[in-house]
Design an enzyme around this catalytic site. Structure first.
Site, PDB file in Angstrom:
ATOM      1  N   CYS A 137       0.801  -1.241   0.000  1.00 49.10           N
ATOM      2  CA  CYS A 137       0.000   0.000   0.000  1.00 49.10           C
ATOM      3  C   CYS A 137       0.824   1.276   0.000  1.00 49.10           C
ATOM      4  O   CYS A 137       0.659   2.105  -0.892  1.00 49.10           O
ATOM      5  CB  CYS A 137      -0.936   0.019   1.201  1.00 49.10           C
ATOM      6  SG  CYS A 137      -2.286  -1.138   1.045  1.00 49.10           S
TER       7      CYS A 137
HETATM    8  C1  UDX Z   1      -0.891  -0.143   5.396  1.00 47.21           C
HETATM    9  C2  UDX Z   1      -1.842   0.767   6.189  1.00 47.21           C
HETATM   10  O1  UDX Z   1      -1.455   0.776   7.571  1.00 47.21           O
HETATM   11  C3  UDX Z   1      -3.286   0.328   6.024  1.00 47.21           C
HETATM   12  O2  UDX Z   1      -4.144   1.239   6.681  1.00 47.21           O
HETATM   13  C4  UDX Z   1      -3.604   0.287   4.538  1.00 47.21           C
HETATM   14  O3  UDX Z   1      -4.931  -0.146   4.339  1.00 47.21           O
HETATM   15  C5  UDX Z   1      -2.635  -0.620   3.799  1.00 47.21           C
HETATM   16  O4  UDX Z   1      -1.298  -0.188   4.053  1.00 47.21           O
HETATM   17  P1  UDX Z   1       0.253  -2.539   5.709  1.00 47.21           P
HETATM   18  O5  UDX Z   1       0.945  -2.231   4.405  1.00 47.21           O
HETATM   19  O6  UDX Z   1      -0.387  -3.863   5.870  1.00 47.21           O
HETATM   20  O7  UDX Z   1      -0.914  -1.452   5.975  1.00 47.21           O
HETATM   21  O8  UDX Z   1       1.356  -2.386   6.860  1.00 47.21           O
HETATM   22  P2  UDX Z   1       1.751  -1.348   8.004  1.00 47.21           P
HETATM   23  O9  UDX Z   1       1.696  -2.043   9.302  1.00 47.21           O
HETATM   24  O10 UDX Z   1       1.023  -0.069   7.881  1.00 47.21           O
HETATM   25  O11 UDX Z   1       3.329  -1.117   7.661  1.00 47.21           O
HETATM   26  C6  UDX Z   1       3.750  -0.542   6.420  1.00 47.21           C
HETATM   27  C7  UDX Z   1       5.265  -0.410   6.361  1.00 47.21           C
HETATM   28  O12 UDX Z   1       5.716   0.613   7.232  1.00 47.21           O
HETATM   29  C8  UDX Z   1       6.032  -1.673   6.760  1.00 47.21           C
HETATM   30  O13 UDX Z   1       7.098  -1.870   5.861  1.00 47.21           O
HETATM   31  C9  UDX Z   1       6.558  -1.372   8.157  1.00 47.21           C
HETATM   32  O14 UDX Z   1       7.742  -2.061   8.453  1.00 47.21           O
HETATM   33  C10 UDX Z   1       6.795   0.127   8.042  1.00 47.21           C
HETATM   34  N1  UDX Z   1       6.735   0.823   9.332  1.00 47.21           N
HETATM   35  C11 UDX Z   1       5.564   0.849  10.044  1.00 47.21           C
HETATM   36  C12 UDX Z   1       7.851   1.495   9.813  1.00 47.21           C
HETATM   37  O15 UDX Z   1       8.921   1.493   9.168  1.00 47.21           O
HETATM   38  N2  UDX Z   1       7.761   2.167  10.987  1.00 47.21           N
HETATM   39  C13 UDX Z   1       6.612   2.232  11.721  1.00 47.21           C
HETATM   40  O16 UDX Z   1       6.603   2.870  12.770  1.00 47.21           O
HETATM   41  C14 UDX Z   1       5.474   1.543  11.225  1.00 47.21           C
END
Ligand code: UDX
Length: 430
Positions: free
Chosen positions: A269
C-alpha cells in the site's frame, strides 16, 4: 442484506468473510476457479489471522463464491475489490477495474430495479465517477442516480491484522452522491458499526472518500519518513533516536504510532499509494513536495544501511546474512520489502547473500532463486562475515549465542531490534 463482492484477493476475501460474520448474505465473485472452490470448501485463499475461522464458519451458509457474475443480480449492493497495481511511472493501472466494471455492468443490464456499486479498491480521486460509472451506465443501460448508484468505501486494513482492523475500525468512511446510496451504505455498515462499539462514521462524497484513503496512507508513510529523517540526524550526532522519538510521541498532537525509525516502509500500500497520489497530483499541475520527500527519505534508508556495513566489511566477496525478507513482521508478503533494494545492492557489490525469514523465504526465493537461503537465523549467521537486519521479527531480539558462529561478528541493524551484547560489532542504522 444481500451483498456481492467482485474480487477475492486480500481485501475482497476479508470483507466478504467479515460481512458474513456481521449477518449479511455474501457472494464473492472471482474469475479464478481455484479460489472460488477453496472458498466454497471453507478455506481462505490467503493467510490472515482469524480469516480461516470466519470462512470455515460461514462458507456454504452466509458466504459463497462463484465465477458467475449472474449471482450479482440477486444482491442489492456490489463492492468492487479488484487490484489496482502500479504502472512504472507511479500511476495506477485501472485495466482490471475497468474489465470488472464492464462485466458487472453487462450483468446489471439483466437486473430489474436499483443497484448500488461501491468501489472498495484504492483509486485516485474521481476514478469512480469519471471512469467506473460511465462503464457501468453504458453496459447496463441504467441511469446514474435513478436505478444505479455509485459509492466509495476505502479500506484501512493492515496485513496481519486485516480481520481485526475490519471488524474493529478506527473509522468507517462512506462516500456517496445520493440519499439512496447513502442509506444503502449505512445499512451495510450498521451491524458492523454497532458490533464495533460505534466508531465514527464519516459520510462524505465519492471523490472525498477516494482521497481520504490516499491522504491516510500518504500521511502515515510521510510520518515514518519524518521519523527516519530525525533519526538520521540523531545518528550523526550520536544521539539515541529511540529516546527522542518516544518522547515526541507523547505529545498528543504527534502520537506514538508509526514513529518506528529504521530501514523504511514497504508493502503493497504505502509505496503504491504514495506514488499514485504523486502522479495524480502532477497530472493536475501540482508537485507534492512533502510526499516526494517521503519517498526520497525512504529510498535513502537502505543505501545508508549499506554505508554502515561498508564501515566494517567490504561487501565484495563477503558472505552477508540478510535477516528478514518480509516487508514487515507477521506476514509472508515481500512486496516492496526493503530486503529487495538491499539484496540487489549486495549482489551488485559482489557479496554472497544468505537470506533468512521465518515465513517469507518461499516468496523471496521466487524472485531471487539464485541466492542461498537458511532455515534459521542461526544457520544464516553461521560463517557469515556480516549480518544485515531488515525486518523487525521479534525472534531477532532474542538472538545471542547465534552470533558466535559468524566468521566476523558484524551486525548492522536496520530496525534496532537486536539486543547489543559483548562479542559482536553492533552498528545500528538509526
Ligand atoms: C498499510 C496501512 O497501515 C493500512 O491502513 C492500509 O490499508 C494498507 O497499508 P500494511 O501495508 O499492511 O498497511 O502495513 P503497516 O503495518 O502499515 O506497515 C507498512 C510499512 O511501514 C512496513 O514496511 C513497516 O515495516 C513500516 N513501518 C511501520 C515502519 O517502518 N515504521 C513504523 O513505525 C510503522
Amino acid at each position: 442484506m444481500q451483498l456481492s463482492i467482485v474480487g477475492s484477493g486480500y481485501v475482497g476475501t476479508t470483507i466478504a468473510a467479515c460481512f458474513a460474520e456481521v449477518g449479511h448474505d455474501v457472494v464473492n465473485v472471482d474469475i479464478d476457479e481455484d479460489i472460488v472452490a477453496a472458498l466454497n470448501d471453507g478455506d481462505a485463499p490467503i493467510h490472515e489471522p482469524g480469516l480461516d475461522e470466519l470462512v470455515a464458519e460461514h462458507a456454504g451458509d452466509r458466504l459463497r463464491a462463484t465465477t458467475d457474475y449472474a449471482a450479482i443480480r440477486d444482491t442489492d449492493v456490489t463492492f468492487l475489490a479488484l487490484p489496482t497495481p502500479s504502472e512504472d511511472d507511479g500511476h495506477i493501472d485501472l485495466s482490471i477495474m475497468k474489465a470488472g466494471a464492464r462485466s458487472l455492468g453487462a450483468t446489471l443490464a439483466e437486473k430489474d430495479g436499483h443497484h448500488l456499486v461501491v468501489t472498495k479498491s484504492t483509486v485516485v480521486p474521481t476514478t469512480t465517477e469519471a471512469v467506473i460509472a460511465p462503464i457501468l451506465t453504458e453496459e447496463s443501460g441504467k441511469t446514474l442516480g435513478e436505478d444505479l448508484d455509485i459509492g466509495m468505501n476505502p479500506e484501512f486494513l493492515r496485513e496481519g491484522s486485516a480481520v481485526e482492523d475490519f471488524l474493529a475500525p478506527d473509522k468507517v468512511v462512506l462516500g456517496s452522491e445520493t440519499e439512496r446510496a447513502g442509506d444503502l451504505l449505512r445499512g451495510v455498515f450498521d451491524p458492523l458499526v454497532a458490533r464495533a462499539g460505534d466508531p465514527p462514521v464519516v459520510e462524505t462524497g465519492v471523490a472525498e472518500a477516494e482521497m481520504i484513503k490516499y491522504a491516510n496512507n500518504g500521511f502515515l508513510a510521510a510520518k515514518i519518513s519524518l521519523a527516519n529523517d530525525i533519526a538520521n540526524i540523531c545518528k550523526e550526532y550520536d544521539i539515541d533516536s529511540a529516546e527522542v522519538l518516544d518522547a515526541i510521541g507523547l505529545d498528543h498532537r504527534i502520537g506514538s504510532s508509526f514513529l518506528g525509525a529504521g530501514v523504511g516502509w514497504g508493502g503493497s500500500c504505502f509505496p503504491k499509494d504514495v506514488a499514485a497520489i504523486i502522479a495524480a497530483a502532477r497530472d493536475v499541475g501540482y508537485d507534492p513536495a512533502m510526499l516526494q520527500a517521503a519517498v526520497e527519505v525512504n529510498d535513502r534508508q537502505p543505501v545508508r544501511l549499506l554505508g554502515r556495513l561498508r564501515e566494517h566489511v567490504d561487501p565484495d566477496g563477503a558472505r552477508v546474512a540478510v535477516l528478514g525478507l518480509a516487508f514487515k513482521p507477521g506476514t509472508d508478503d515481500i512486496r516492496n520489502s526493503r530486503a529487495i533494494p538491499l539484496v540487489d545492492a549486495l549482489l551488485d557489490a559482489g557479496a554472497e547473500v544468505v537470506g533468512y525469514d521465518p515465513v517469507a523465504t518461499e516468496n523471496f526465493r521466487e524472485r531471487y532463486p539464485g541466492i542461498e537461503y537458511a532455515d534459521s537465523a542461526d544457520a544464516a549467521l553461521d560463517g557469515a562475515d556480516a549480518a544485515l537486519v531488515v525486518t523487525d521479527w521479534p525472534e531477532f531480539a532474542d538472538l545471542g549465542s547465534e552470533f558466535d558462529g559468524m566468521a566476523t561478528p558484524v551486525v548492522v541493524d536496520g530496525r534496532r531490534i537486536v539486543t547489543r551484547r559483548d562479542g559482536i560489532v553492533y552498528e545500528s542504522l538509526v
